[in-house]
Design an enzyme around this catalytic site. Structure first.
Site: not given
Ligand code: BGC
Length: 752
Positions: A279
């Protein structure tokens, strides 16, 4: 040659050949995925993010020039994507293309209902069709990979990301996860007009302590194996090419550095052969967690755990992998394995053969009217009719002179779409008010009153910087006058439709809440409207259960429409006027009050089960609406079920059959649900668990026969005493009906 037609050995051979020619820095670059921001003009970055929006693209551009970027995220403009792709291919001596990823959560341009709503359809075919549209739009602009589906089980509605998942139940969650993967990916990785799916966040993210997003998770293995992991396993079995890690610590180990999760469970047990992405910033942040002393160690430990690619805003930890290799912190076999997985995905997706997109065609695909139809139908099939006293719904437009539509959410285009969308078109978005106006007909006067002011979050959302996300009152809005005006409008109307809920920036990521109350003065407004004596329909816009105790007691009709998407208002109007019948069911137990959470239907009997309805002395410990609840405009009666045979061996299968009759006078859908309870065994098992469901359409006066197979897969569970999956010889009770309080219809024995 498309990715899907390339054989496994060809793919590996091609990837190995590239790998052999790469330097450690190039390898680390392939494992790096940068955000690449382009904010709408005039938008500022929240200073709290500590992000220099001028500097960040420069850092990425320099890395592209060195051939040290594997993937970019956050771009949706096909021209920009082509430009960056060219820069990448020309910037590295191996000509390796970039893989563009994006959060295509519930649509790109055509916005589908939010994921929790899709789950409420209990209709895998609708979900698959919806995500196939999302994939087609994304693919047309050059996005090859979505960070979806989010398959995290959520049992605490204080956690805002509940909206992105399928609710509390692992069986429903698994079915919804697999349907989404099929929709996004098609038959195989690289299928035309499809994109790679990345189920997330592995694993346990939904169990944030106190429902506070990003906080630690302490989760027993039995809950992990029986509840949290099944939707992930279903997504992997459906062919998902990628998995995303989770931000938080799981039982004291940051999930992003959990060797047990990525190597033991995901790869060794499940045979996953795709790649794992962290993540955002989660590899770097192993230092923040106090897990790694510095960036080289953070990168090395994430890689060793099985995290293949680092998603990062700036200054990646993986950029230090070459030095970590030299100092012996990281192993070259781990590095090569990760690079191979990423290269194989790029080959399978067909990127080497076809790295660019046709910009003209993208505009055509994004405008496809059929996509809007899919979104409308999905919104209709997602709505859940929670209450309908004396058949107030459907409304008979021919018998009405006037309708009052009340509440700020009724007329808010942005809120109709829900969170986690960035490329939407507000001009084509149909609000509830627009939908009712369009469908009511010339003879009906539709009057709108906002009634209450927009409510702002106490602490703003980081998503508010993405243009138009923060709600605002119209200029000169006077709260007291508006309230009085709304009451007057309701008084003068034949029927009032009051839209209540949360503004979309109050739910989603970083949108945890300590209360489930309707924000602001919405309840007060609803009370005042109902007090006028005008029959009142409550529409709820939400991604989590809200405290609806007052409405459930005093308002005659409640329809949960979630955030229904681009064509949401039209779908809502079709439901209100009976062009179609609601048929969705709740994917979570709806608590009465926040003090009851987490609340689940699949609890064990434990001690003194006869008192389980009154564990609190001040409020019933039952839900306001049970898991699986949802009414329709039909009336469903269940005939006597058969459960056969009465006894089976451990590997045997029982067939449960039931006839369902629609005794009402309208064609409608019912979701027939089967629940199972194991009476005794080598562990205490839940009072009941969902083990089968089918959504059926039944004409007025007609019957349909529904059959379920209950085999070993439905009875197997993970047992903490033996630390493995087991099948117990036992007696099993079978419940069949339209919700999770369905009556027992039979039982059977399983013998050793
Ligand atoms: C989220 C993810 C997301 C990523 C990219 C993160 O803050 O937890 O679910 O895919 O950002 O936007």
């Amino acid at each position: 040659m498309s990715g899907s037609s390339t054989s496994h050995t060809d793919v590996t051979a091609r990837a190995e050949e590239l790998l052999a020619a790469m330097t450690p820095a190039e390898k680390a670059g392939q494992l790096t995925q940068y955000f690449f921001f382009s904010l709408p003009e005039g938008e500022a970055v929240d200073p709290a993010l500590g992000l220099d929006i001028q500097e960040q693209p420069r850092e990425v551009d320099a890395a592209l020039g060195r051939g040290e970027v594997g993937s970019l995220l956050f771009m949706t403009d096909p021209a920009r994507i082509n430009q960056l792709q060219r820069r990448a291919i020309e910037g590295n001596r191996h000509g390796i293309p970039l893989l563009f990823g994006f959060d295509v959560i519930h649509g790109l341009r055509t916005i589908l209902p939010v994921p929790i709503a899709l789950a409420a359809s209990w209709d895998p075919a609708t979900i698959e069709r919806g995500q196939a549209v999302a994939a087609r739009e994304a693919r047309s602009v050059g996005i090859r990979w979505t960070f979806a589906p989010m398959v995290d089980i959520a049992r605490d509605p204080r956690w805002g990301r509940m909206i992105e998942g399928a609710g509390e139940d692992p069986y429903l969650g698994a079915a919804v996860a697999a349907a989404q993967v099929r929709g996004f990916q098609g038959d195989a990785l690289g299928a035309a007009e499809h994109i790679m799916a990345g189920p997330k966040h592995f694993a346990g993210y939904g169990y944030a302590i106190g429902g506070r997003d990003y906080d630690e998770v302490n989760l027993a293995d039995a809950e992990l194996f029986n509840v949290v992991l099944p939707p992930f396993e279903a997504a992997i079995r459906a062919g998902a090419g990628n998995v995303m890690t989770a931000y938080m610590d799981l039982n004291g180990i940051p999930a992003t550095a959990s060797h047990w999760l990525f190597t033991d469970v995901l790869r060794t047990t499940w045979g996953f052969d795709g790649f794992v992405v962290s993540d955002a910033n989660a590899v770097r942040n192993l230092t923040t967690h106090g897990f790694a002393p510095d960036l080289p160690a953070a990168g090395a430990r994430a890689l060793a755990a099985g995290t293949d690619m680092e998603m990062v805003i700036t200054d990646p930890a993986f950029a230090h992998l070459p030095e970590a290799l030299e100092s012996g912190l990281a192993g070259s076999a781990d590095l090569d394995a990760a690079v191979l997985r990423v290269l194989e995905a790029k080959i399978r997706l067909g990127l080497f053969d076809d790295p660019y997109v046709d910009e003209d065609r993208a505009h055509e695909v994004l405008a496809d009217p059929q996509h809007r139809e899919v979104a409308r139908v999905a919104a209709e099939r997602s709505a859940v009719l929670l209450k309908n006293e004396d058949d107030l719904l459907p409304l008979d437009a021919a018998a009405l002179d006037s309708i009052a539509v009340i509440g700020p959410l009724a007329a808010s285009k942005r809120d109709t779409l829900g969170p986690w969308v960035f490329d939407f078109d507000l001009d084509e978005t149909v609000t509830v008010l627009d939908g009712i106006r369009g469908a009511a007909g010339d003879g009906v006067r539709v009057e709108y009153a906002q009634g209450v002011p927009v409510v702002q979050r106490t602490f703003p959302s980081m998503f508010d910087m993405f243009g138009g996300n923060r709600p605002e009152d119209p200029e000169g809005f006077d709260p007291d006058a508006a309230f009085a005006e709304a009451v007057r409008t309701a008084t003068d109307a034949d029927v009032a439709v009051v839209v209540v809920g949360e503004w979309q920036n109050m739910i989603g990521e970083a949108a945890s809440r300590s209360s489930l109350d309707l924000p602001g003065r919405q309840l007060e407004l609803l009370e005042a409207v109902v007090a006028t004596g005008t029959p009142t329909v409550v529409l709820v816009m939400n991604g989590r259960p809200l405290d609806l105790r007052w409405a459930a007691e005093h308002a005659p009709a409640i329809l949960d429409v979630w955030y229904p998407g681009t064509r949401g208002g039209e779908a809502v109007a079709n439901l209100l006027f009976g062009t179609t019948s609601p048929g969705g069911k709740l994917p979570f137990s709806w608590p009465r009050t926040v003090g009851q959470v987490p609340m689940i239907y699949a609890h064990t009997r434990s001690h003194e089960p006869e008192n389980q309805q009154r564990r609190y002395w001040d409020e019933a410990s039952t839900p306001l609406f049970p898991f699986g609840h949802g009414l329709s405009y039909g009336r469903f009666e269940y005939g006597a079920a058969t459960v056969e045979p009465a006894s089976v061996p451990l590997d045997g299968t029982v067939t449960v059959a039931v006839e369902v009759t629609n005794t009402g006078d309208r064609t409608a859908d019912e979701v027939v649900q089967l629940y199972l309870h194991q009476r005794h065994g080598t562990a205490s098992r839940p009072v009941r668990e969902l083990k089968g469901f089918q959504r059926v359409t039944v004409e007025a006066g007609a019957s349909t026969r529904v059959e379920f197979e209950v085999g070993p897969d439905e009875r197997r569970y993970w047992n903490a005493a033996v630390r493995d999956h087991v099948l117990d010889a036992s007696a099993f009770d079978v419940f069949v009906g339209g919700d999770s309080i369905a009556p027992q219809v039979g039982s059977f024995e399983v013998t050793a």
